[in-house]
Each structure stands twice: as C-alpha cells, then as structure tokens.
Design an enzyme around this catalytic site. Structure first.
Site, PDB file in Angstrom:
ATOM      1  N   HIS A  34       0.866  -1.185   0.000  1.00  0.00           N
ATOM      2  CA  HIS A  34       0.000   0.000   0.000  1.00  0.00           C
ATOM      3  C   HIS A  34       0.900   1.230   0.000  1.00  0.00           C
ATOM      4  CE1 HIS A  34       1.096   0.125   4.216  1.00  0.00           C
ATOM      5  NE2 HIS A  34       0.588  -1.089   4.392  1.00  0.00           N
ATOM      6  N   HIS A  37       4.011   1.388   2.315  1.00  0.00           N
ATOM      7  CA  HIS A  37       5.216   0.709   1.811  1.00  0.00           C
ATOM      8  C   HIS A  37       5.894   1.571   0.733  1.00  0.00           C
ATOM      9  CE1 HIS A  37       2.744  -2.993   2.974  1.00  0.00           C
ATOM     10  NE2 HIS A  37       3.837  -3.137   3.690  1.00  0.00           N
ATOM     11  N   GLN A  61       7.291 -15.289  12.112  1.00  0.00           N
ATOM     12  CA  GLN A  61       6.925 -14.165  12.975  1.00  0.00           C
ATOM     13  C   GLN A  61       5.436 -14.117  13.301  1.00  0.00           C
ATOM     14  OE1 GLN A  61       8.331 -11.191   9.974  1.00  0.00           O
ATOM     15  NE2 GLN A  61       6.603  -9.986  10.702  1.00  0.00           N
ATOM     16  N   ASP A 152       5.331   0.559  12.908  1.00  0.00           N
ATOM     17  CA  ASP A 152       5.762  -0.567  13.739  1.00  0.00           C
ATOM     18  C   ASP A 152       6.909  -0.087  14.634  1.00  0.00           C
ATOM     19  OD1 ASP A 152       4.188  -2.963  12.488  1.00  0.00           O
ATOM     20  OD2 ASP A 152       4.930  -1.788  10.808  1.00  0.00           O
ATOM     21  N   SER A 187      -2.368  -0.342   6.463  1.00  0.00           N
ATOM     22  CA  SER A 187      -1.854  -1.648   6.873  1.00  0.00           C
ATOM     23  C   SER A 187      -2.403  -2.690   5.908  1.00  0.00           C
ATOM     24  CB  SER A 187      -2.354  -1.961   8.292  1.00  0.00           C
ATOM     25  OG  SER A 187      -2.197  -3.335   8.571  1.00  0.00           O
ATOM     26  N   ARG A 189      -3.342  -5.489   6.691  1.00  0.00           N
ATOM     27  CA  ARG A 189      -4.474  -6.156   7.364  1.00  0.00           C
ATOM     28  C   ARG A 189      -5.782  -5.374   7.204  1.00  0.00           C
ATOM     29  NH1 ARG A 189      -0.105  -7.382  10.759  1.00  0.00           N
ATOM     30  NH2 ARG A 189       0.190  -9.619  11.090  1.00  0.00           N
TER      31      ARG A 189
END
Ligand code: AMP
Length: 281
Positions: A34, A37, A61, A152, A187, A189
């Site tokens: 997205h 990034h 992870q 993050d 994100s 997600r």
C-alpha cells in the site's frame, strides 16, 4: 525493475552494483503493498539509493496461525505498484530459500526487555521471528540504509538492536506512518476489514490524538480508561493503550515532561488485530 528469487543471483547483482558505486536502500515487506510501503521506496529513491524491496511472508513471525493463513497476498498487483514507484530490485524468495535447513535452524536473537512488553508480551515469539528473517535478509542484501515505518515503532527498536548485536553498519531510516483520509494507519491487514469495521477503525487514531492533546491537562490513567472505553464501545477489544519513553520504550504510568514520549495502541476487531502509535510532540 529486476526480480530475483534466488539468493546467489541477487547477491551477485548487488555486489556488482556496489562495486560500480551504488548505495543500496533496503525495504523489507510482507507484500500486500500500500502507499505506506511505497513511501519507504520513495524516501530511499530521494536519498539516491538503489532501491531493493523484498516481499516475503515470513512464517516464523506469526504467533497466530490464522493471521498467517489469512494474511493478504497480491504479488501481481504488488509488482505493478513497485514498477510504478520506480523500485530497482525486487527480492521474492520462497520459504525454502530463506530457511533451507528448516525454520528452527536459523540463528535467533534475544531482545531482552523489548521482547517482554507490548507486542512482545502480546505476541509471544513474534520478535524472535522478526529477528530471524531480518538478520537473514540483511546478510543477503547488505544494504547501506534500511527503511522502516514508524507504524511498527517497537519493531524499529528491535531491528536497531538486532543490527547492533549483528555488528552491522546499517543506517536505519524511520519513515512517518502513512494514513488514510480518516486517520487510520495504512496496513495490509486493513484489507480484511468488513465495511462496518472499516467505518469505525479510525477510532484507534482518534484515541492516539486524544492521548496527545490531553497530555498537559489530564492524567494518563484517566485518558487511557477513556480510550479503552471508547474502543470497546465501537466493538474493539483493546490489547493495550500504553505510554512509553520514546527512546527506550520504558513504560510510563503518567505523562512525563522530561522525556519524549510515544503512545501505542493494539486492538482487535473480530479476528483482525491493528496497531498504531503517535509521538507526543
Ligand atoms: P509489513 O509489510 O507490514 O511487514 O511492513 C513493511 C514495512 O512497511 C515496515 O517497515 C512497516 O513499518 C512499513 N509500513 C507498514 N505500514 C506503514 C504505513 N502505514 N506507513 C509507513 N510505513 C509502513
């Protein structure tokens, strides 16, 4: 853009580029790209770097198997976006390429305190996996600069510590969080949110803004409670609403006038876990 899937091929190419004077800026991702990034790629390009992006959905992870299985994958679209963004190199390895002897054979690092709080406490084993994959990718790419997102925040600190423990000479560049128009942090997600969930998801950012705006007038304990109540009223299950020293992530029970601070929230709506943070200026 050149796409590499095999380690010897990308290593050979990057060492030739290095010999010719290129500085490499590395942007590791898990795909489902997205604008957040892409902002890291833009920053690396602005810095005059040969931009190397990796897309690798790192199984080690994910402490939650369902989260891994349902993580969005859109490699074809990602490649299009990277081409448009002017990315120079894409590294697209398989799990076997990264963990040829199996996942358990890769060296792990102990992040101490950082692994005991917030994301570390709520996602056991997560940072161990992050350490494994980032160490492996850094050995392969050997960048001058590593571009990470402030979104993050704790991960940025873990990776800085990792680089110190590895004794690598890599400059970490932390880029601001890209947000949707209503403030929701971008994100991968977010793609999994239903329409009604998406409509209220910016409440996390609203809470962060209220933590910031009330820092001189309220007690943090009170603001935290208000945020937890608001999140719950909207249908989120808050995992943490926290305030910490921005330098070392030592948790604070109250606002401090003596140190830069960061407020951090993790909350789940349905199966989807979202995180965000804000630096208190
Ligand atoms: P991920 O693909 O989620 O592992 O993220 C790859 C990199 O992009 C990490 O350094 C993230 O912190 C960064 N990133 C993710 N979301 C954003 C965002 N909204 N704004 C800026 N950077 C981000």
């Amino acid at each position: 853009m050149i796409i590499f899937k095999k380690i010897p091929d990308i290593k050979k190419y990057l060492s030739e580029q290095k010999a010719a004077g290129a500085n490499t800026g590395f942007i590791p991702t898990m795909g489902a790209l997205h604008a957040g990034h892409l902002s890291l790629i833009e920053r690396a390009t602005t810095d005059g770097m040969l931009t190397v992006c990796s897309i690798f959905l790192n199984p080690t992870q994910f402490n939650d198997k369902k989260d891994f299985e349902k993580y969005p994958v859109s490699t074809e679209d990602d490649i299009e976006l990277l081409l448009k963004a002017g990315c120079n190199v894409l590294f697209l390895p398989s799990v076997d390429e990264i963990y040829p002897g199996g996942e358990s054979t890769v060296k792990t690092y102990d992040f101490g305190y950082l692994d005991t709080i917030l994301e570390g406490a709520n996602r056991p084993g997560h940072f161990k996996g992050v350490g494994q994959v980032v160490a492996r990718l850094l050995e392969i790419v050997q960048p001058q600069n590593l571009y990470l997102g402030q979104k993050d925040y704790q991960q940025c600190m873990v990776i800085r510590k990792l680089i110190g423990m590895m004794g690598e000479d890599v400059q970490v560049v932390i880029c601001p969080t890209k947000r949707e128009a209503d403030g929701l942090a971008m994100s991968s997600r977010n793609r999994r949110l239903t329409e009604p969930q998406r409509a209220i998801a910016a409440v996390i950012y609203q809470c962060l803004v209220s933590i910031e705006s009330k820092q001189y007038t309220s007690s943090f304990e009170m603001v935290r409670k208000q945020c937890e109540d608001l999140l719950a009223a909207k249908g989120f299950v808050p995992e943490y609403v926290a305030l910490a020293d921005a330098k070392d992530l030592k948790l604070l029970e109250e606002y401090s006038g003596e140190t830069p601070m960061v407020a951090l929230i993790a909350a789940k709506i349905g199966e989807i876990r979202l995180i965000d943070n804000i630096l208190l200026g």
